[in-house]
Motif scaffolding. Sequence first.
Motif, PDB file in Angstrom:
ATOM      1  N   PRO A 106       0.844  -1.190   0.000  1.00  8.58           N
ATOM      2  CA  PRO A 106       0.000   0.000   0.000  1.00  8.58           C
ATOM      3  C   PRO A 106       0.889   1.252   0.000  1.00  8.58           C
ATOM      4  O   PRO A 106       1.951   1.211   0.585  1.00  8.58           O
ATOM      5  CB  PRO A 106      -0.752  -0.082   1.329  1.00  8.58           C
ATOM      6  N   PRO A 107       0.477   2.321  -0.634  1.00  3.92           N
ATOM      7  CA  PRO A 107      -0.792   2.539  -1.319  1.00  3.92           C
ATOM      8  C   PRO A 107      -0.750   2.271  -2.827  1.00  3.92           C
ATOM      9  O   PRO A 107      -1.555   2.822  -3.565  1.00  3.92           O
ATOM     10  CB  PRO A 107      -1.029   4.032  -1.058  1.00  3.92           C
TER      11      PRO A 107
ATOM     12  N   TRP B 349      -0.464  13.263   2.001  1.00 11.52           N
ATOM     13  CA  TRP B 349      -0.338  12.725   0.630  1.00 11.52           C
ATOM     14  C   TRP B 349      -1.727  12.462   0.044  1.00 11.52           C
ATOM     15  O   TRP B 349      -2.002  12.835  -1.096  1.00 11.52           O
ATOM     16  CB  TRP B 349       0.489  11.442   0.709  1.00 11.52           C
ATOM     17  N   LEU B 350      -2.598  11.845   0.844  1.00  7.13           N
ATOM     18  CA  LEU B 350      -3.964  11.576   0.366  1.00  7.13           C
ATOM     19  C   LEU B 350      -4.676  12.881   0.026  1.00  7.13           C
ATOM     20  O   LEU B 350      -5.315  13.016  -1.020  1.00  7.13           O
ATOM     21  CB  LEU B 350      -4.773  10.888   1.463  1.00  7.13           C
ATOM     22  N   GLU B 351      -4.557  13.855   0.952  1.00  9.37           N
ATOM     23  CA  GLU B 351      -5.269  15.117   0.791  1.00  9.37           C
ATOM     24  C   GLU B 351      -4.782  15.859  -0.462  1.00  9.37           C
ATOM     25  O   GLU B 351      -5.577  16.398  -1.225  1.00  9.37           O
ATOM     26  CB  GLU B 351      -5.041  15.973   2.047  1.00  9.37           C
ATOM     27  N   ILE B 362       2.629  11.205  -9.671  1.00  9.97           N
ATOM     28  CA  ILE B 362       2.599  11.861  -8.363  1.00  9.97           C
ATOM     29  C   ILE B 362       3.721  11.300  -7.500  1.00  9.97           C
ATOM     30  O   ILE B 362       4.225  10.211  -7.777  1.00  9.97           O
ATOM     31  CB  ILE B 362       1.242  11.637  -7.648  1.00  9.97           C
ATOM     32  N   PRO B 363       4.132  12.048  -6.470  1.00 10.04           N
ATOM     33  CA  PRO B 363       5.195  11.527  -5.602  1.00 10.04           C
ATOM     34  C   PRO B 363       4.694  10.364  -4.759  1.00 10.04           C
ATOM     35  O   PRO B 363       3.485  10.156  -4.625  1.00 10.04           O
ATOM     36  CB  PRO B 363       5.538  12.722  -4.715  1.00 10.04           C
ATOM     37  N   ARG B 364       5.618   9.589  -4.177  1.00  7.94           N
ATOM     38  CA  ARG B 364       5.237   8.528  -3.248  1.00  7.94           C
ATOM     39  C   ARG B 364       5.080   9.118  -1.853  1.00  7.94           C
ATOM     40  O   ARG B 364       5.577  10.216  -1.590  1.00  7.94           O
ATOM     41  CB  ARG B 364       6.326   7.455  -3.201  1.00  7.94           C
ATOM     42  N   VAL B 365       4.426   8.402  -0.969  1.00  8.09           N
ATOM     43  CA  VAL B 365       4.281   8.893   0.414  1.00  8.09           C
ATOM     44  C   VAL B 365       5.664   9.130   1.017  1.00  8.09           C
ATOM     45  O   VAL B 365       5.901  10.133   1.698  1.00  8.09           O
ATOM     46  CB  VAL B 365       3.531   7.875   1.298  1.00  8.09           C
ATOM     47  N   LEU B 424       4.935  20.021   2.630  1.00  6.00           N
ATOM     48  CA  LEU B 424       5.505  19.371   1.431  1.00  6.00           C
ATOM     49  C   LEU B 424       6.938  19.838   1.189  1.00  6.00           C
ATOM     50  O   LEU B 424       7.393  19.944   0.053  1.00  6.00           O
ATOM     51  CB  LEU B 424       4.642  19.677   0.185  1.00  6.00           C
ATOM     52  N   ALA B 425       7.662  20.131   2.302  1.00  5.02           N
ATOM     53  CA  ALA B 425       8.968  20.772   2.180  1.00  5.02           C
ATOM     54  C   ALA B 425      10.052  19.824   1.675  1.00  5.02           C
ATOM     55  O   ALA B 425      11.060  20.279   1.141  1.00  5.02           O
ATOM     56  CB  ALA B 425       9.378  21.349   3.531  1.00  5.02           C
ATOM     57  N   ASP B 426       9.866  18.503   1.858  1.00  2.00           N
ATOM     58  CA  ASP B 426      10.916  17.580   1.440  1.00  2.00           C
ATOM     59  C   ASP B 426      10.673  16.987   0.057  1.00  2.00           C
ATOM     60  O   ASP B 426      11.429  16.134  -0.392  1.00  2.00           O
ATOM     61  CB  ASP B 426      11.069  16.449   2.478  1.00  2.00           C
TER      62      ASP B 426
END
Lengths: 169, 450
Positions: A106-107, B349-351, B362-365, B424-426
């Motif tokens: 996940p995810p 990340w979800l938001e 999109i970036p990864r978590v 989202l600074a990193d």
Amino acid sequence: MTTALELDVRPILRDGGEPFGAIMGALKSLAPGQSLRLIATFRPEPLFKVMASKGFGYEATPLDGGDWQVIFTPQNAAAQSTPSSPSDPETWPDPIHYLDCSEMEPPEPMVQILTRLEAMEEGQVLFSLLGREPVFLFPELQARGHAWVGDFDAEGEAYRLMVRAGQKP
Amino acid sequence: MQMASISRWTLSYFSCALVALVAALSLMALGFGYPFEALAAPQTLVVVHLLAIGWLTLLMMGALLQFLPVLVGHELWGSRLAPVALVLVLAGLALLLSGFAAIDGWPGLPSALLPIGGLVLLAGFCVAAAVLMVTLLRAETLPLPAAFVGVGVISILVTAVVGETLAAALSGMIGGEFSLALMTHGVSLHAGFGLGGWLSFAAMGVSYRLVSMFLVAPERKGNWPKAVFWLGGMALAALLMALGVLLATNAPWPAGLAAAGAAALACIGAYLADMVGLYRTRRRRALELHTAAAIGAFAMLILGAMLLTIGACTAQEGSITAAVFVLALGWLSGLGLAMLYKIIPFLTWLECFAPLMGRMAIPRVQDLVCEDRAALFFWMYFAAVAVGGTALFFELSPLFRMATTVQLLATLLLIGEFFRARRLADLPLQWCDHPRPRLFLPARTTRRHT
């Protein structure tokens, strides 16, 4: 109810020919929900299995002179005659994509499923296998207007998810 | 319909909780409360309640608002009540702390603030308990982790009712032999229900699901997790009976407390064995930082249980306070900070990126965090807790202040990491113009059907 399409393969058989191609040709020309009335010189046992795999039931009756009439009727005639509705998974067509996400971390399953759905037309269905219930995917499916239905398999180890693509924004 | 939307108020809960943690650690580093004051001194009670309610309870509630729907596969009931519970708990806590200050003799503060604060807190807990309990009861099936949460929610109400009675006794509203007995023997029951029944039991329940989710490990099934649940339930039942004996006879019931302790130890042992099982059967080979840091919290649970056993056998104050310190700040806080290190970036990340998923890269978590930096802060944190516990055990007060100062610093640095994830600074440069989410208030708009 539309009348059955009639196909008499007796001439082909009497000439020593193979009627399978003609039968498949006739199937393609059937309207949704329409039955096929086949007339042959014998009870065409092997054909019943083939037709069952295509979703047809049969009713065979002997005719005079040793000939047979078989009426093949689409089993889900009612479903095929009504358009696929997002709220009724029974009416959804067969999935056109299969996505095995059970080994993904996940995810990733969420990203993969949403990516695949973006390329699908409205009404098309995606089947996906997951390691767990994708609870964070559901709000996003809803926000994008997709419909879904899912449950765990009997062992409770794999989650089966069917998604019907919604209308593109 | 089974789904888990982003809980709108969870980050507000987390932010208030972190503020309370920093406040409590600052007070400890400044030498406020135990061991520089007596264990039952108002100053100590301020620090303890700042930690137990302000930090740990708000953290747990915020987490449950988000993850209880994940546990039961059902939407949260009454999510609009989440800010109501938050405001009530914050107001109740402020009143309660003012009440402790009043007992300490601060001018202009009536001691009645203590029971009033307790009542407001009880109201806040009732609202939160209603949201969580109705969500639990509306679920079609109740998985075991959710049953842990159910017992935890009942425990917080018992804790608050006992606490409110203690507040009434402390403020002089009720007196006599009952009041004396309650203040002498009731505090350990109050703490047992709060730290054990509510915070630890709920943390265990949530960790069963979250740890298996984060490690990509098959969930624990069979009799072992059930044994953990029933052993913990027996410990709480024994505590409840001890409370009944105290209320009926004004006398403690040592045998009941011993039985509770034995069942609790067996429960912890079985739980830790399950956690080892989860780590062993994981499919995600490389541990992410939050699952590595959680091992530190599990180690603190072992240490705390050992100290508590020593304390119960020897009645030595140092080992009991060290045990409570290690359990609250090592086990519960350590696990909490470790989980926040995953939950905050994940929710962010979800938001920010869920609406873009599948439509663009999109970036990864993991791109939202810098684990190498944060790993150092987690080491600092757990080392400081170990030193702080040692200082309490051997009654070395100056060392305790130094340890809590380091712990405060590590906490502030970790909060800096949470802040960076939120901003989202990193993220790589290509995302530098991506709209930032609000820091801790709910997002302004929610998306509707497209």
